[in-house]
Design a protein around this motif. Sequence first.
Motif, short mmCIF file in Angstrom:
data_model
loop_
_atom_site.label_atom_id
_atom_site.label_comp_id
_atom_site.label_asym_id
_atom_site.label_seq_id
_atom_site.Cartn_x
_atom_site.Cartn_y
_atom_site.Cartn_z
N ASN A 28 22.94 74.84 -18.93
CA ASN A 28 21.93 75.12 -20.04
C ASN A 28 22.38 75.33 -21.29
OD1 ASN A 28 22.56 77.58 -19.10
ND2 ASN A 28 20.64 78.25 -18.04
N ARG A 70 13.58 69.18 -21.34
CA ARG A 70 14.47 69.46 -20.48
C ARG A 70 13.83 70.80 -19.65
NH1 ARG A 70 19.84 71.20 -23.53
NH2 ARG A 70 20.36 71.98 -21.62
N ASN A 72 15.64 74.10 -18.20
CA ASN A 72 16.97 74.94 -17.97
C ASN A 72 16.89 75.61 -16.67
OD1 ASN A 72 17.95 73.75 -20.34
ND2 ASN A 72 17.40 75.78 -21.55
N SER A 76 18.05 70.59 -15.92
CA SER A 76 17.65 68.95 -15.69
C SER A 76 17.18 68.74 -17.17
CB SER A 76 16.64 68.55 -14.86
OG SER A 76 17.07 68.67 -13.44
N VAL A 77 17.40 67.42 -17.41
CA VAL A 77 16.80 66.94 -18.84
C VAL A 77 16.00 65.69 -18.22
CG1 VAL A 77 18.88 65.53 -19.47
CG2 VAL A 77 17.30 66.19 -21.26
N CYS A 94 22.89 59.87 -19.21
CA CYS A 94 22.91 61.12 -19.89
C CYS A 94 24.37 61.73 -20.25
CB CYS A 94 22.20 62.19 -19.11
SG CYS A 94 22.87 62.41 -17.46
#
Length: 122
Positions: A28, A70, A72, A76-77, A94
Motif C-alpha cells: 500500500n 484503490r 489499501n 487492491s487497485v 497492473c
Amino acid sequence: QLQASGGGLVQAGSSLRLSCAASGRTANRYNMGWFRQAPGKEREFVAVISWSGGRIDYQDSVKGRFTISRDNAQNSVYLQMNNLKPEDAAVYYCAADARRSWAQQRYGMEYWGKGTLVTVSS
C-alpha cells in the motif's frame, strides 16, 4: 506480486471492472497503475493512482470513462471501465512503483503483474 483479474468479452458501450491484488506488507506504499497492450501495438499507459489515492492521472482517451481507485486495506487497485469501445480491447496489466517520479511512471513501472484480456465487440 501483482495479480490482475476481471477481463472478459463485452459489447461496445458496456462496462467492466478490473481488479489487481498486490501482495506484500508494503504494497500500500506503492503508486499503482494500469497499462494496456493491444495486438501489434506498444504497451500504453492507462491510469495511475498514488499510494494514498490522493493523486490520479489518466490517458486522455479514457478520461471520463475509466476510473482508477484503490483500497489499501485490501491491498487492491481497481479500474472501472465504462462505455467501452472496440479500441479499448487489449491485455490490461497492473503495475506498481515506488521509485520513479510521477511523470515518469506513465512510461513504465517497477513491478508488473500478468495481464487480463479485455475484448470489446462492436
